[in-house]
Design a protein around this motif. Structure first.
Motif, PDB file in Angstrom:
ATOM      1  N   UNK A   1     -37.153 -21.579 -19.101  1.00 57.99           N
ATOM      2  CA  UNK A   1     -38.418 -22.127 -18.622  1.00 57.99           C
ATOM      3  C   UNK A   1     -38.235 -23.533 -18.058  1.00 57.99           C
ATOM      4  N   UNK A   2     -39.227 -23.953 -17.292  1.00 59.67           N
ATOM      5  CA  UNK A   2     -39.217 -25.300 -16.726  1.00 59.67           C
ATOM      6  C   UNK A   2     -38.987 -26.327 -17.830  1.00 59.67           C
ATOM      7  N   UNK A   3     -38.020 -27.195 -17.614  1.00 60.70           N
ATOM      8  CA  UNK A   3     -37.699 -28.215 -18.606  1.00 60.70           C
ATOM      9  C   UNK A   3     -36.633 -27.811 -19.594  1.00 60.70           C
ATOM     10  N   UNK A   4     -36.325 -26.505 -19.670  1.00 58.88           N
ATOM     11  CA  UNK A   4     -35.286 -26.039 -20.594  1.00 58.88           C
ATOM     12  C   UNK A   4     -33.913 -26.510 -20.143  1.00 58.88           C
ATOM     13  N   UNK A   5     -33.048 -26.777 -21.108  1.00 58.23           N
ATOM     14  CA  UNK A   5     -31.659 -27.084 -20.779  1.00 58.23           C
ATOM     15  C   UNK A   5     -30.881 -25.790 -20.653  1.00 58.23           C
ATOM     16  N   UNK A   6     -30.083 -25.663 -19.606  1.00 54.14           N
ATOM     17  CA  UNK A   6     -29.248 -24.483 -19.433  1.00 54.14           C
ATOM     18  C   UNK A   6     -28.143 -24.484 -20.477  1.00 54.14           C
ATOM     19  N   UNK A   7     -27.547 -23.314 -20.751  1.00 54.90           N
ATOM     20  CA  UNK A   7     -26.406 -23.274 -21.670  1.00 54.90           C
ATOM     21  C   UNK A   7     -25.296 -24.206 -21.196  1.00 54.90           C
ATOM     22  N   UNK A   8     -24.479 -24.661 -22.104  1.00 58.55           N
ATOM     23  CA  UNK A   8     -23.385 -25.562 -21.760  1.00 58.55           C
ATOM     24  C   UNK A   8     -22.331 -24.827 -20.929  1.00 58.55           C
ATOM     25  N   UNK A   9     -21.457 -25.592 -20.285  1.00 64.16           N
ATOM     26  CA  UNK A   9     -20.351 -24.991 -19.530  1.00 64.16           C
ATOM     27  C   UNK A   9     -19.568 -24.032 -20.414  1.00 64.16           C
ATOM     28  N   UNK A  10     -19.269 -24.473 -21.630  1.00 64.09           N
ATOM     29  CA  UNK A  10     -18.480 -23.658 -22.554  1.00 64.09           C
ATOM     30  C   UNK A  10     -19.180 -22.340 -22.859  1.00 64.09           C
ATOM     31  N   UNK A  11     -20.497 -22.405 -23.079  1.00 69.01           N
ATOM     32  CA  UNK A  11     -21.249 -21.185 -23.382  1.00 69.01           C
ATOM     33  C   UNK A  11     -21.264 -20.233 -22.188  1.00 69.01           C
ATOM     34  N   UNK A  12     -21.418 -20.788 -20.961  1.00 66.67           N
ATOM     35  CA  UNK A  12     -21.433 -19.931 -19.766  1.00 66.67           C
ATOM     36  C   UNK A  12     -20.063 -19.300 -19.532  1.00 66.67           C
ATOM     37  N   UNK A  13     -19.017 -20.081 -19.754  1.00 67.24           N
ATOM     38  CA  UNK A  13     -17.660 -19.556 -19.580  1.00 67.24           C
ATOM     39  C   UNK A  13     -17.443 -18.374 -20.511  1.00 67.24           C
ATOM     40  N   UNK A  14     -17.882 -18.513 -21.755  1.00 66.46           N
ATOM     41  CA  UNK A  14     -17.679 -17.445 -22.741  1.00 66.46           C
ATOM     42  C   UNK A  14     -18.566 -16.241 -22.457  1.00 66.46           C
ATOM     43  N   UNK A  15     -19.840 -16.485 -22.078  1.00 68.46           N
ATOM     44  CA  UNK A  15     -20.760 -15.376 -21.856  1.00 68.46           C
ATOM     45  C   UNK A  15     -20.422 -14.572 -20.602  1.00 68.46           C
ATOM     46  N   UNK A  16     -20.112 -15.276 -19.511  1.00 67.18           N
ATOM     47  CA  UNK A  16     -19.929 -14.595 -18.229  1.00 67.18           C
ATOM     48  C   UNK A  16     -18.461 -14.323 -17.897  1.00 67.18           C
ATOM     49  N   UNK A  17     -17.541 -14.867 -18.693  1.00 66.19           N
ATOM     50  CA  UNK A  17     -16.123 -14.604 -18.458  1.00 66.19           C
ATOM     51  C   UNK A  17     -15.609 -15.191 -17.165  1.00 66.19           C
ATOM     52  N   UNK A  18     -16.070 -16.391 -16.828  1.00 70.37           N
ATOM     53  CA  UNK A  18     -15.647 -17.050 -15.595  1.00 70.37           C
ATOM     54  C   UNK A  18     -14.972 -18.373 -15.929  1.00 70.37           C
ATOM     55  N   UNK A  19     -14.426 -19.023 -14.905  1.00 77.53           N
ATOM     56  CA  UNK A  19     -13.736 -20.290 -15.111  1.00 77.53           C
ATOM     57  C   UNK A  19     -14.713 -21.458 -15.085  1.00 77.53           C
ATOM     58  N   UNK A  20     -14.240 -22.617 -15.519  1.00 76.76           N
ATOM     59  CA  UNK A  20     -15.053 -23.829 -15.481  1.00 76.76           C
ATOM     60  C   UNK A  20     -15.442 -24.177 -14.037  1.00 76.76           C
ATOM     61  N   UNK A  21     -14.513 -23.931 -13.093  1.00 79.02           N
ATOM     62  CA  UNK A  21     -14.801 -24.212 -11.684  1.00 79.02           C
ATOM     63  C   UNK A  21     -15.961 -23.372 -11.181  1.00 79.02           C
ATOM     64  N   UNK A  22     -15.977 -22.093 -11.536  1.00 84.03           N
ATOM     65  CA  UNK A  22     -17.069 -21.207 -11.112  1.00 84.03           C
ATOM     66  C   UNK A  22     -18.396 -21.694 -11.674  1.00 84.03           C
ATOM     67  N   UNK A  23     -18.412 -22.090 -12.945  1.00 88.15           N
ATOM     68  CA  UNK A  23     -19.651 -22.581 -13.559  1.00 88.15           C
ATOM     69  C   UNK A  23     -20.142 -23.824 -12.827  1.00 88.15           C
ATOM     70  N   UNK A  24     -19.247 -24.750 -12.544  1.00 90.22           N
ATOM     71  CA  UNK A  24     -19.648 -25.994 -11.892  1.00 90.22           C
ATOM     72  C   UNK A  24     -20.146 -25.749 -10.467  1.00 90.22           C
ATOM     73  N   UNK A  25     -19.499 -24.819  -9.749  1.00 84.63           N
ATOM     74  CA  UNK A  25     -19.951 -24.501  -8.395  1.00 84.63           C
ATOM     75  C   UNK A  25     -21.325 -23.833  -8.438  1.00 84.63           C
ATOM     76  N   UNK A  26     -21.553 -22.965  -9.418  1.00 84.86           N
ATOM     77  CA  UNK A  26     -22.856 -22.299  -9.543  1.00 84.86           C
ATOM     78  C   UNK A  26     -23.953 -23.310  -9.843  1.00 84.86           C
ATOM     79  N   UNK A  27     -23.678 -24.254 -10.742  1.00 89.00           N
ATOM     80  CA  UNK A  27     -24.671 -25.279 -11.059  1.00 89.00           C
ATOM     81  C   UNK A  27     -24.956 -26.136  -9.824  1.00 89.00           C
ATOM     82  N   UNK A  28     -23.908 -26.457  -9.056  1.00 91.84           N
ATOM     83  CA  UNK A  28     -24.100 -27.233  -7.827  1.00 91.84           C
ATOM     84  C   UNK A  28     -24.976 -26.473  -6.845  1.00 91.84           C
ATOM     85  N   UNK A  29     -24.779 -25.157  -6.731  1.00 92.16           N
ATOM     86  CA  UNK A  29     -25.608 -24.339  -5.837  1.00 92.16           C
ATOM     87  C   UNK A  29     -27.065 -24.338  -6.294  1.00 92.16           C
TER      88      UNK A  29
END
Length: 235
Positions: A26-54
């Protein structure tokens, strides 16, 4: 026409966007941390950072240094390019025109502002693509890395943010097999692309902003011309 396989970054952006639009985030919610996204989606730190930038570039999230990313809105209400539209040659042409306008100026700024470390990064990205071409390996990600290094060398975070969005979705051969519009082999086509990259690097290294701008326009303009020719030839 079969739908092209999405990049890992695009897949992650889509997943997070769906969660925002569904109200899971929801609006104002904090997204999961990089570490949590890496573990949940099985992607690299670079992919997470590029997705957040997008997501940040599209106005959906904001980042707070040292804290994380937070939801700004329930969905992208501002500028956005539809993935489905990019399956149509005419739409790729329109989007590529936008990329040329942005990246040609980025190249000019990079020529004036790049640091020695940033020039080394641009040169390394160019060399990595050369090696992949000769080895017959995939080059699309390396092509993106080359252009991203130029955007970063502008010293203007907005160019980098825009490229992290535009560059990921607008590499022409990721959408349309542009090399098939040319005579010659795929390797011949990629070697010509690499030669154009070297012209851009030479201008940036020389601090020649006008030359860098022109070299970038020639480089991306070639893809635009091939796509436009293909569109005119279609019944």
């Amino acid at each position: 026409m079969a739908r092209p396989r999405q990049s890992l970054t695009s897949q992650l952006v889509e997943s997070v966007t769906e969660r925002i639009q569904s109200g899971q985030y929801k609006r104002g919610d904090q997204l999961p941390t990089e570490k949590d996204m890496i573990e949940e989606f099985g992607v690299s730190r670079t992919v997470v950072r590029e997705a957040i930038a997008n997501l940040k570039a599209s106005g959906m999230v904001a980042t707070r240094q040292g804290i994380g990313a937070f939801v700004l809105d329930e969905g992208p209400r501002g500028f956005r390019i539809s993935e489905d539209n990019l399956l149509v040659v005419e739409e790729v042409i329109k989007a590529l025109e936008l990329r040329i306008a942005i990246e040609s100026e980025a190249a000019a700024l990079a020529a004036r502002r790049r640091s020695p470390a940033e020039l080394t990064r641009i040169e390394a990205a160019c060399a990595a693509m050369d090696a992949a071409i000769e080895a017959g390996e995939e080059t699309a990600a390396l092509d993106i890395a080359f252009h991203r290094a130029i955007a970063q060398a502008t010293g203007n975070r907005h160019f980098l943010g825009l490229f992290n969005y535009l560059g990921e979705v607008l590499v022409p051969r990721a959408r349309v097999p542009t090399h098939q519009l040319d005579a010659g082999t795929l390797k011949d086509y990629l070697r010509r692309i690499s030669a154009e990259h070297h012209q851009i690097v030479a201008a940036i290294a020389a601090g020649d902003s006008d030359g860098a701008r022109a070299a970038l326009r020639i480089h991306l303009g070639g893809s635009l011309d091939r796509l436009a020719q293909a569109a005119r030839a279609r019944p």
